[in-house]
Design a protein around this motif. Structure first.
Motif, mmCIF file in Angstrom:
data_model
loop_
_atom_site.group_PDB
_atom_site.id
_atom_site.type_symbol
_atom_site.label_atom_id
_atom_site.label_comp_id
_atom_site.label_asym_id
_atom_site.label_seq_id
_atom_site.Cartn_x
_atom_site.Cartn_y
_atom_site.Cartn_z
ATOM 1 N N LEU A 85 -10.463 30.482 31.059
ATOM 2 C CA LEU A 85 -10.305 31.452 29.972
ATOM 3 C C LEU A 85 -10.371 30.773 28.609
ATOM 4 O O LEU A 85 -11.024 31.289 27.678
ATOM 5 C CB LEU A 85 -8.973 32.186 30.136
ATOM 6 N N LEU A 86 -9.734 29.626 28.475
ATOM 7 C CA LEU A 86 -9.760 28.902 27.199
ATOM 8 C C LEU A 86 -11.179 28.461 26.838
ATOM 9 O O LEU A 86 -11.601 28.588 25.671
ATOM 10 C CB LEU A 86 -8.828 27.699 27.285
ATOM 11 N N ILE A 87 -11.924 27.975 27.809
ATOM 12 C CA ILE A 87 -13.308 27.548 27.544
ATOM 13 C C ILE A 87 -14.154 28.748 27.126
ATOM 14 O O ILE A 87 -14.969 28.663 26.179
ATOM 15 C CB ILE A 87 -13.890 26.852 28.785
ATOM 16 N N HIS A 88 -13.986 29.888 27.794
ATOM 17 C CA HIS A 88 -14.743 31.088 27.419
ATOM 18 C C HIS A 88 -14.424 31.530 25.993
ATOM 19 O O HIS A 88 -15.335 31.881 25.218
ATOM 20 C CB HIS A 88 -14.407 32.224 28.398
ATOM 21 N N LEU A 89 -13.139 31.523 25.644
ATOM 22 C CA LEU A 89 -12.759 31.974 24.308
ATOM 23 C C LEU A 89 -13.302 31.051 23.216
ATOM 24 O O LEU A 89 -13.776 31.517 22.173
ATOM 25 C CB LEU A 89 -11.234 32.068 24.212
ATOM 26 N N VAL A 90 -13.224 29.750 23.449
ATOM 27 C CA VAL A 90 -13.723 28.802 22.445
ATOM 28 C C VAL A 90 -15.229 28.960 22.262
ATOM 29 O O VAL A 90 -15.740 29.011 21.128
ATOM 30 C CB VAL A 90 -13.348 27.369 22.851
ATOM 31 N N LEU A 91 -15.962 29.042 23.355
ATOM 32 C CA LEU A 91 -17.410 29.200 23.247
ATOM 33 C C LEU A 91 -17.780 30.546 22.618
ATOM 34 O O LEU A 91 -18.743 30.632 21.841
ATOM 35 C CB LEU A 91 -18.049 29.074 24.635
ATOM 36 N N TYR A 92 -17.028 31.599 22.932
ATOM 37 C CA TYR A 92 -17.329 32.911 22.355
ATOM 38 C C TYR A 92 -17.079 32.924 20.850
ATOM 39 O O TYR A 92 -17.826 33.546 20.094
ATOM 40 C CB TYR A 92 -16.477 33.971 23.050
ATOM 41 N N LYS A 93 -16.015 32.232 20.418
ATOM 42 C CA LYS A 93 -15.705 32.195 18.992
ATOM 43 C C LYS A 93 -16.804 31.489 18.203
ATOM 44 O O LYS A 93 -17.256 31.972 17.149
ATOM 45 C CB LYS A 93 -14.368 31.483 18.775
ATOM 46 N N PHE A 94 -17.263 30.342 18.689
ATOM 47 C CA PHE A 94 -18.232 29.545 17.934
ATOM 48 C C PHE A 94 -19.682 29.957 18.186
ATOM 49 O O PHE A 94 -20.574 29.367 17.574
ATOM 50 C CB PHE A 94 -18.061 28.064 18.265
ATOM 51 N N SER A 95 -19.906 30.918 19.045
ATOM 52 C CA SER A 95 -21.286 31.322 19.318
ATOM 53 C C SER A 95 -21.498 32.798 18.971
ATOM 54 O O SER A 95 -22.113 33.121 17.944
ATOM 55 C CB SER A 95 -21.649 31.049 20.788
ATOM 56 N N VAL A 96 -20.974 33.704 19.775
ATOM 57 C CA VAL A 96 -21.238 35.127 19.574
ATOM 58 C C VAL A 96 -20.510 35.659 18.341
ATOM 59 O O VAL A 96 -21.075 36.396 17.527
ATOM 60 C CB VAL A 96 -20.843 35.916 20.840
ATOM 61 N N TRP A 97 -19.247 35.288 18.164
ATOM 62 C CA TRP A 97 -18.475 35.824 17.044
ATOM 63 C C TRP A 97 -18.986 35.317 15.692
ATOM 64 O O TRP A 97 -19.034 36.063 14.713
ATOM 65 C CB TRP A 97 -17.012 35.454 17.233
ATOM 66 N N ASP A 98 -19.359 34.048 15.637
ATOM 67 C CA ASP A 98 -19.796 33.471 14.367
ATOM 68 C C ASP A 98 -21.281 33.657 14.095
ATOM 69 O O ASP A 98 -21.690 33.788 12.932
ATOM 70 C CB ASP A 98 -19.455 31.981 14.320
ATOM 71 N N HIS A 99 -22.112 33.622 15.140
ATOM 72 C CA HIS A 99 -23.563 33.623 14.921
ATOM 73 C C HIS A 99 -24.275 34.774 15.615
ATOM 74 O O HIS A 99 -25.501 34.903 15.467
ATOM 75 C CB HIS A 99 -24.162 32.299 15.388
ATOM 76 N N GLY A 100 -23.574 35.595 16.386
ATOM 77 C CA GLY A 100 -24.217 36.743 17.016
ATOM 78 C C GLY A 100 -25.078 36.414 18.205
ATOM 79 O O GLY A 100 -25.889 37.244 18.626
ATOM 80 N N ALA A 101 -24.934 35.237 18.770
ATOM 81 C CA ALA A 101 -25.726 34.849 19.941
ATOM 82 C C ALA A 101 -24.988 33.740 20.670
ATOM 83 O O ALA A 101 -24.391 32.861 20.044
ATOM 84 C CB ALA A 101 -27.127 34.385 19.545
ATOM 85 N N SER A 102 -25.019 33.786 21.985
ATOM 86 C CA SER A 102 -24.436 32.707 22.779
ATOM 87 C C SER A 102 -25.350 31.494 22.742
ATOM 88 O O SER A 102 -26.494 31.555 22.272
ATOM 89 C CB SER A 102 -24.214 33.184 24.216
ATOM 90 N N TYR A 103 -24.837 30.369 23.278
ATOM 91 C CA TYR A 103 -25.640 29.141 23.249
ATOM 92 C C TYR A 103 -26.872 29.267 24.141
ATOM 93 O O TYR A 103 -27.942 28.745 23.812
ATOM 94 C CB TYR A 103 -24.770 27.965 23.688
ATOM 95 N N GLY A 104 -26.731 29.963 25.267
ATOM 96 C CA GLY A 104 -27.903 30.189 26.102
ATOM 97 C C GLY A 104 -28.929 31.068 25.425
ATOM 98 O O GLY A 104 -30.141 30.831 25.535
ATOM 99 N N ALA A 105 -28.464 32.110 24.688
ATOM 100 C CA ALA A 105 -29.404 32.966 23.960
ATOM 101 C C ALA A 105 -30.096 32.198 22.838
ATOM 102 O O ALA A 105 -31.281 32.427 22.549
ATOM 103 C CB ALA A 105 -28.664 34.183 23.406
ATOM 104 N N LYS A 106 -29.380 31.287 22.169
ATOM 105 C CA LYS A 106 -30.008 30.484 21.123
ATOM 106 C C LYS A 106 -31.108 29.596 21.684
ATOM 107 O O LYS A 106 -32.162 29.410 21.050
ATOM 108 C CB LYS A 106 -28.957 29.627 20.425
ATOM 109 N N LEU A 107 -30.866 29.037 22.846
ATOM 110 C CA LEU A 107 -31.903 28.203 23.459
ATOM 111 C C LEU A 107 -33.143 29.015 23.823
ATOM 112 O O LEU A 107 -34.255 28.469 23.859
ATOM 113 C CB LEU A 107 -31.344 27.520 24.700
ATOM 114 N N GLN A 108 -32.962 30.299 24.093
ATOM 115 C CA GLN A 108 -34.091 31.161 24.396
ATOM 116 C C GLN A 108 -34.644 31.866 23.159
ATOM 117 O O GLN A 108 -35.577 32.669 23.272
ATOM 118 C CB GLN A 108 -33.669 32.214 25.425
#
Length: 460
Positions: A85-108
């Protein structure tokens, strides 16, 4: 002047240019008003983005779980869902919440876009705050709560409770919700394959879909990994074809034999060896010795070597550890004594065979070594086909069975040596005669006796 226009304006191309020039502003206005075509997003790119996100979470989770396991295994089992849960929240904060895309979506080359308008937008991602918050709850918190409830139910045996129990009813409700969610996810995925808009149920409920992050979008496919896989596959196929053709056992034995004979003195010139006192010059006039030259003659040197080197077999591990020390090798100069003559030998010789160099071994041990050496060509002699004796280090050419000779004092037989043949010839046992009274038990051989009336001999 006959005309006010110059002669050049009377040309056809000049008149065409004058007409087209008047239409240029209108064409530019039409192009600006026309909406630009959207880039076509492939469905496989959206699915790959989800898989990349899952792989990233697994990569971050694995070292942390190993560290917790080394610290406390029970703590790792208890806190693993919270760690995820902690890993999901950290990644969600710095990807979807801040930039509107997850890291996998950015790579694509993708990002989220909301179909809702008139709501308060988040500055970094350009998405509604409420949509982002609900998206995080549906994709992170709800799976965590479900995992915790299911783990608690299984640990407390909710499925095994009576049908009238509240725990059993809660478990049935949970399984029913899981079935409904699975069916809804399947239907949503089928619709996604049809139109390619919403990848998950959460995206469909919140009207969030993945679009191209750039206007001129081009999906870049890297074939580097595929090329590497093809190269390694071809190399593996080549090794599978080549390795059976190589006698690895003979090669390994030759390498070990060459490294065992290599010493510091062998590298030096022959003129310098006598001054440094190398073992070759010290023992140059002495008899050549093998590895087990000091082993008693009534024991098999091959059995001793097998016991001292077979550490891989758990059944012989204790024998291997105890068999290494008692007998010195060729590096020692002091032979061991025969030990206690009344004590049974540790490695007795079974079916003794004597080699061409005059040493005795077990039949099975000797034949196995000689056949393996001939096949591997890793021994002494021409082409390495002769097995090297463990006592004298000479090549064994042949082996014959040892002929045993009966020996004993005279009082055992009761006759002299010269009369032994005559007395033995006079002894005859006929099972059907009246002179011999013979009695035997069953086939187990627990007791056997015979009585000879003529020679007054009995045995029991």
């Amino acid at each position: 002047m006959s005309s006010s226009l110059p002669p050049a304006l009377d040309q056809p191309w000049q008149r065409a240019w004058s007409d087209a020039e008047r239409r240029i502003p209108q064409l530019q206005a039409d192009i600006a008003a026309t909406p630009s075509p959207h880039a076509r997003i492939t469905r496989v790119g959206k699915v790959d983005a989800e898989l990349l996100d899952a792989e990233l979470i697994q990569l971050l989770k694995e070292p942390l779980t190993k560290a917790l396991n080394l610290a406390n295994s029970t703590l790792k089992a208890k806190l693993e869902p919270e760690l995820t849960l902690l890993i999901h929240l950290v990644l969600y904060k710095f990807s979807v919440w801040d930039h509107g895309a997850s890291y996998g979506a950015k790579l694509q080359g993708l990002k989220y876009m909301s179909s809702k308008h008139g709501t308060r937008l988040h500055g970094g991602s350009g998405l509604p705050r409420s949509a982002l918050a609900l998206h995080g709850v549906l994709t992170i918190l709800v799976p965590y709560i479900h995992n915790r409830i299911r783990t608690h139910a299984l640990s407390n045996a909710w499925p095994d409770a009576p049908s009238s129990d509240r725990r059993r009813k809660a478990w049935e409700l949970l399984t029913r919700i899981e079935s409904i969610h699975g069916l809804a996810a399947l239907l949503n995925f089928v619709v996604f394959l049809w139109n390619g808009r919403y990848r998950t149920i959460a995206d469909r409920l919140l009207r969030l879909r993945l679009v191209a992050a750039r206007r001129n979008f081009q999906r870049e496919v890297s074939y580097e990994f595929m090329n590497r896989q093809m190269v390694w596959h071809a190399f593996t196929e080549f090794l599978l074809f080549l390795l059976p053709l190589i006698n690895t056992r003979a090669l390994r034995r030759q390498v070990l034999s060459a490294t065992s004979r290599l010493s510091f003195a062998s590298i030096l010139p022959a003129s310098i060896r006598p001054y440094i006192g190398s073992p070759e010059t010290v023992h140059s006039g002495s008899q050549r010795r093998g590895k087990y030259w000091s082993l008693p003659e009534d024991q098999c040197a091959i059995c001793a070597e097998n016991a001292s080197t077979n550490f891989a077999d758990p059944a012989n591990a204790l024998t291997s550890l105890t068999a290494v020390a008692p007998y010195p090798t060729a590096a020692t100069d002091e032979p061991t004594d025969g030990g206690d003559p009344d004590q049974a030998p540790r490695f007795p010789i079974q079916t003794p065979y004597i080699t061409s160099c005059g040493h005795v071994y077990c039949y099975y041990c000797l034949t196995e070594r000689m056949m393996r050496t001939a096949d591997d060509r890793s021994g002494a002699g021409p082409k390495g086909t002769h097995w090297e004796c463990l006592r004298c280090a000479e090549g064994v050419i042949a082996a014959d069975r040892v002929e045993a000779q009966a020996e004993g004092p005279d009082y055992l037989s009761g006759v002299d040596d010269e009369d032994e043949d005559d007395s033995m010839s006079r002894m005859s046992f006929e099972f059907g005669s009246e002179d011999a009274d013979t009695e035997f038990t069953d086939m187990s051989g627990s007791m056997g006796s015979y009585t000879d009336n003529g020679s007054d001999m009995s045995s029991e």
